[in-house]
Design a protein around this motif. Structure first.
Motif, short mmCIF file in Angstrom:
data_model
loop_
_atom_site.label_atom_id
_atom_site.label_comp_id
_atom_site.label_asym_id
_atom_site.label_seq_id
_atom_site.Cartn_x
_atom_site.Cartn_y
_atom_site.Cartn_z
N LEU A 16 0.88 -1.17 0.00
CA LEU A 16 0.00 0.00 0.00
C LEU A 16 0.92 1.21 0.00
N VAL A 17 0.74 2.06 -0.98
CA VAL A 17 1.72 3.14 -1.12
C VAL A 17 1.05 4.46 -1.51
N ASN A 18 1.56 5.56 -0.94
CA ASN A 18 1.21 6.88 -1.45
C ASN A 18 2.52 7.64 -1.67
N LYS A 19 2.43 8.94 -1.88
CA LYS A 19 3.64 9.67 -2.24
C LYS A 19 4.69 9.71 -1.14
N ALA A 20 4.27 9.51 0.10
CA ALA A 20 5.22 9.67 1.20
C ALA A 20 5.32 8.46 2.10
N GLN A 21 4.34 7.56 2.03
CA GLN A 21 4.34 6.44 2.97
C GLN A 21 4.04 5.14 2.25
N ALA A 22 4.37 4.05 2.94
CA ALA A 22 4.07 2.75 2.36
C ALA A 22 3.99 1.72 3.46
N ARG A 23 3.19 0.68 3.21
CA ARG A 23 3.18 -0.48 4.11
C ARG A 23 3.30 -1.72 3.24
N GLU A 77 0.31 -10.66 7.21
CA GLU A 77 1.42 -10.37 8.11
C GLU A 77 2.03 -9.05 7.68
N GLU A 78 2.09 -8.11 8.57
CA GLU A 78 2.68 -6.83 8.19
C GLU A 78 4.19 -6.96 8.25
N GLU A 79 4.85 -6.71 7.13
CA GLU A 79 6.30 -6.88 7.08
C GLU A 79 6.99 -5.59 7.51
N ILE A 80 6.50 -4.48 6.98
CA ILE A 80 7.12 -3.20 7.31
C ILE A 80 6.02 -2.18 7.56
N ASP A 81 6.09 -1.55 8.69
CA ASP A 81 5.05 -0.61 9.10
C ASP A 81 5.24 0.71 8.36
N ALA A 82 4.17 1.50 8.39
CA ALA A 82 4.15 2.79 7.70
C ALA A 82 5.51 3.47 7.73
N LEU A 83 6.14 3.47 6.58
CA LEU A 83 7.42 4.14 6.47
C LEU A 83 7.15 5.63 6.42
N ALA A 84 7.72 6.36 7.32
CA ALA A 84 7.54 7.80 7.23
C ALA A 84 8.52 8.31 6.19
N GLY A 85 8.03 8.53 5.01
CA GLY A 85 8.88 9.06 3.94
C GLY A 85 9.14 10.52 4.20
N SER A 86 9.79 11.16 3.27
CA SER A 86 10.04 12.58 3.46
C SER A 86 8.78 13.34 3.06
N GLU A 87 8.17 13.92 4.04
CA GLU A 87 6.93 14.62 3.75
C GLU A 87 7.24 16.03 3.28
N VAL A 88 7.33 16.17 2.01
CA VAL A 88 7.63 17.49 1.47
C VAL A 88 6.37 18.06 0.86
N HIS A 128 12.93 3.34 -2.79
CA HIS A 128 13.29 2.71 -1.52
C HIS A 128 12.30 1.58 -1.20
N VAL A 129 11.01 1.84 -1.40
CA VAL A 129 9.98 0.82 -1.14
C VAL A 129 10.19 -0.38 -2.07
N ALA A 130 10.53 -0.09 -3.35
CA ALA A 130 10.76 -1.17 -4.31
C ALA A 130 11.93 -2.05 -3.86
N GLU A 131 12.97 -1.40 -3.30
CA GLU A 131 14.12 -2.18 -2.80
C GLU A 131 13.72 -3.07 -1.64
N LEU A 132 12.94 -2.49 -0.71
CA LEU A 132 12.48 -3.28 0.44
C LEU A 132 11.63 -4.46 -0.01
N LEU A 133 10.77 -4.20 -0.99
CA LEU A 133 9.91 -5.26 -1.51
C LEU A 133 10.77 -6.37 -2.12
N GLY A 134 11.82 -5.96 -2.84
CA GLY A 134 12.74 -6.94 -3.44
C GLY A 134 13.34 -7.85 -2.37
#
Ligand SMILES: [Zn+2]
Length: 381
Positions: free
Chosen positions: A133-140, A150-161, A192-198
């Motif tokens: 689940l992804v938006n411009k600044a966060q992803a799960r 199973e949640e693998e990675i919790d809401a990543l606080a991206g750079s909120e610009v 970054h999210v794509a790398e984590l997913l990989g």
């Protein structure tokens, strides 16, 4: 949840003469809201009555011991999953149980090995999904298997610009600059999210990938994925990044059953149409499937979820036979009646790395017209 290792143990279970295992499947869904009623206890007792009737008098004492062992567990059980699976052999002091998050119908069997057809079916039907689940600044990131998220990675606080309008003479130029910076941040975040997913994909080896969040971010994210992962994208979930886990689970349950329905229909259509390109390596109907000398080469065993035909098995070489096949076609020995012929065949297919597919609803009806069972062989003869 059941691990591949546990399934393998049950597949390789050594049959011992005179030893039987009681296998019980209890559906827990009606008890979710009214656990005080403990309806599953009544279901358990009804199932036991049914098994009792099918067992010859000489085996009753052993069966009663297995009942007692199972009942000790069931009578104290507090439902938490959607189904309870229990295998008991009191003569060995063996009592294994597991809660499952998938729907499994009520059933009890008493036979020489744990009855695992429902587990094999559940494992075959439930593919492992990766979920982003992804938006411009966060992803799960989640994985989903056997009805469980199973949640693998919790809401990543991206750079909120945020591209706020800045005051001053150069406001237009600086706004442009900030927007460009914001866009770069989005790009970094998605990469970054794509790398984590990989990384997760290498660990969890999922079959399919589903994306959700905002449409724009999900589209952009999909384009950033390496080809191997992009090829696994199976659909979209209309869920925001912060959707509660139970919503993610419900959406995946729905997606999975729709996907299964479509693939059942395609599979049965391919198997039953007259001019089929697979013709030379398919078996269609009870006779053809059970009598085939090539059962070792089955790549996919397909059957209606109501398939209940009995069959026979050769005591010498283990070859299966249709109900009329009293003489083994392979070695000429006498065959014995086998009530759990489907379980036996499914075990053999699973042990040799083949797949089993129980088809449901319309697809099942369609397959029943052709005998209710079919197989696709590994290679053309
Ligand atoms: Zn034989």
């Amino acid at each position: 949840m059941i691990t591949a290792q546990e399934l393998r143990t049950f597949l390789n279970w050594p049959a011992q003469k005179g030893k039987q295992v009681l296998s019980v499947y209890l559906n827990m869904e009606p008890d979710w809201d009214k656990s005080a009623e403990r309806k599953f206890e009544t279901v358990f007792k009804t199932l036991m009555q049914k098994v009792r009737k099918e067992v010859p008098a000489k085996d009753r004492a052993a069966l009663e011991e297995d009942f007692k062992s199972a009942w000790r567990f069931v009578s104290k059980y507090e439902p938490a999953g959607r189904a309870l699976v229990l295998f008991a052999d009191a003569s060995e002091g063996y009592c294994w149980n597991r809660e499952m998050r998938v729907h499994l119908p009520n059933r009890a069997e008493w036979c020489e090995k744990p009855f695992i057809l429902p587990l094999l079916e559940a494992a075959a039907e439930n593919k492992r999904y990766g979920v982003v689940l992804v938006n411009k600044a966060q992803a799960r990131l989640f994985t989903y298997f056997l009805g469980e998220v199973e949640e693998e990675i919790d809401a990543l606080a991206g750079s909120e610009v945020q591209s706020k309008k800045s005051p001053g003479r150069d406001s237009l130029r600086s706004q442009f600059k900030m927007e460009r910076t914001a866009d770069m941040h989005v790009q970094w975040h998605l990469k970054h999210v794509a790398e984590l997913l990989g990384k997760i994909a290498r660990l969890k080896k999922f079959d399919s990938l589903v994306l959700g969040g905002t449409r724009e971010a999900a589209d952009r994210f999909e384009r950033l994925l390496p080809a191997a992962l992009r090829g696994k994208v199976a659909g979209r979930l209309a869920l925001p990044v912060h959707a509660p886990e139970k919503d993610v689970e419900a959406a995946l349950n729905k997606l999975e059953s729709e996907t299964k329905k479509r693939s059942d229909e395609t599979l049965v259509h391919q198997l039953t149409q007259e001019t089929d390109p697979m013709d030379s390596h398919r078996l269609l109907g009870v006779e053809a499937t059970l009598n085939s000398l090539r059962s070792a080469q089955i790549r996919t065993l397909v059957y209606s979820d109501r398939f209940g035909a009995s069959g026979r098995r050769c005591g010498q070489c283990g070859m299966f036979a249709a109900p009329e096949g009293r003489i083994c076609q392979k070695c000429g020995a006498q065959t014995e009646a086998l009530s759990q012929v489907l379980e036996g065949l499914a075990r053999r297919v699973a042990l040799r790395g083949g797949r089993i597919e129980a088809v449901h609803a319309e697809a099942a009806k369609c397959l029943e017209e052709a005998g209710g069972i079919a197989a696709i062989l590994k290679e053309k003869p």
